[in-house]
Write a protein that holds these residues in place. Structure first.
Motif, short mmCIF file in Angstrom:
data_model
loop_
_atom_site.label_atom_id
_atom_site.label_comp_id
_atom_site.label_asym_id
_atom_site.label_seq_id
_atom_site.Cartn_x
_atom_site.Cartn_y
_atom_site.Cartn_z
N ASN A 20 0.83 -1.19 0.00
CA ASN A 20 0.00 0.00 0.00
C ASN A 20 0.86 1.25 0.00
O ASN A 20 1.80 1.35 0.78
CB ASN A 20 -0.92 0.03 1.23
CG ASN A 20 -1.99 -1.02 1.14
OD1 ASN A 20 -2.55 -1.25 0.08
ND2 ASN A 20 -2.28 -1.67 2.24
N GLN A 22 1.90 4.73 1.08
CA GLN A 22 1.74 5.56 2.26
C GLN A 22 2.49 6.86 2.00
O GLN A 22 3.71 6.84 1.85
CB GLN A 22 2.29 4.87 3.51
CG GLN A 22 1.54 3.62 3.88
CD GLN A 22 2.22 2.88 5.01
OE1 GLN A 22 3.03 3.43 5.74
NE2 GLN A 22 1.89 1.61 5.14
N HIS A 23 1.77 7.94 1.95
CA HIS A 23 2.35 9.24 1.63
C HIS A 23 3.52 9.57 2.55
O HIS A 23 4.51 10.16 2.14
CB HIS A 23 1.25 10.30 1.72
CG HIS A 23 1.73 11.68 1.49
ND1 HIS A 23 1.74 12.61 2.49
CD2 HIS A 23 2.23 12.28 0.41
CE1 HIS A 23 2.24 13.74 2.02
NE2 HIS A 23 2.54 13.56 0.76
N SER A 24 3.43 9.19 3.82
CA SER A 24 4.47 9.53 4.80
C SER A 24 5.66 8.58 4.77
O SER A 24 6.66 8.83 5.45
CB SER A 24 3.87 9.53 6.21
OG SER A 24 3.41 8.24 6.54
N ASP A 25 5.61 7.50 3.99
CA ASP A 25 6.70 6.52 3.98
C ASP A 25 7.29 6.37 2.58
O ASP A 25 6.75 5.69 1.72
CB ASP A 25 6.18 5.17 4.46
CG ASP A 25 7.31 4.20 4.75
OD1 ASP A 25 8.41 4.34 4.18
OD2 ASP A 25 7.09 3.29 5.56
N THR A 28 7.49 3.19 0.35
CA THR A 28 6.31 2.64 -0.32
C THR A 28 5.97 3.40 -1.61
O THR A 28 4.99 3.07 -2.27
CB THR A 28 5.07 2.66 0.61
OG1 THR A 28 4.70 4.03 0.86
CG2 THR A 28 5.34 1.94 1.91
N GLU A 48 6.48 11.52 10.19
CA GLU A 48 5.91 10.69 11.26
C GLU A 48 6.52 11.15 12.58
O GLU A 48 7.73 11.08 12.76
CB GLU A 48 6.21 9.23 11.04
CG GLU A 48 5.77 8.42 12.22
CD GLU A 48 5.35 7.02 11.88
OE1 GLU A 48 5.10 6.29 12.83
OE2 GLU A 48 5.27 6.68 10.71
N SER A 90 11.04 6.44 7.34
CA SER A 90 10.32 5.32 6.74
C SER A 90 10.14 4.21 7.76
O SER A 90 11.13 3.66 8.26
CB SER A 90 11.09 4.78 5.53
OG SER A 90 10.55 3.52 5.14
#
Length: 169
Positions: A20, A22-25, A28, A48, A90
């Motif tokens: 999936n 994930q904008h913050s990771d 991904t 984060e 991340s």
């Protein structure tokens, strides 16, 4: 945010890799394209922030170390705080990345800008973070990011180009 709002290369991640977005990771994120770049710039970097990050056993000194949210801020000698908006953690890789370098750097010369690596030598955050933010290629990437963001906020041609790219299939 539903997957229908993502550019196709982001929406297809789940289908092709079982992963999936994930904008913050950054680990991904799909391969960087203009459409993906536009999407990420439009939404900006997302850090984060939490009290505890995972401990990692460091090979060089056999100690458990971890990242700390305090590194998201730099305090100048006059006491003024500066947010390092470019610094992203991340979860997937337990590593740090540079938002601007991932999006705009033309040379992948350090771990902050290489999605396959990331920076995770927690003992050496100082001096590596200050070195990275003062490096010329990082400054260039940050400047390009700021220009892109300002242009997109004012609904000038760049944002129109981004919108056109995001609607192309």
């Amino acid at each position: 945010m539903g997957n229908s709002e993502f550019p196709p290369e982001i929406s297809e991640i789940s289908a092709t890799s079982g992963e999936n977005f994930q904008h913050s990771d950054p680990a991904t994120w799909p391969k960087m394209t203009d459409k993906t770049r536009c999407f990420l710039i439009q939404h900006g970097p997302e850090q984060e922030r939490r009290e505890f990050f995972p401990n990692t056993l460091c090979d060089f000194d056999n100690r458990m170390r971890h990242f700390s949210s305090k590194w998201y801020e730099k305090i100048h000698p006059n006491g003024e705080k500066f947010v390092r908006y470019w610094l992203l953690y991340s979860n997937k890789k337990d590593s740090l990345f540079c938002f601007c370098c991932l999006l705009f750097s033309t040379t992948k010369t350090n771990n902050f800008s290489e999605i396959s690596k990331g920076f995770c030598d927690w003992k050496k955050l100082n001096p590596r973070i200050p070195e990275h933010e003062t490096a010329m290629n990082t400054k260039d990437a940050i400047l390009i990011g700021k220009i892109w963001k300002k242009i997109s906020r004012k609904e000038r041609p760049w944002i129109l180009i981004c919108r056109e790219l995001s609607t192309e299939r």
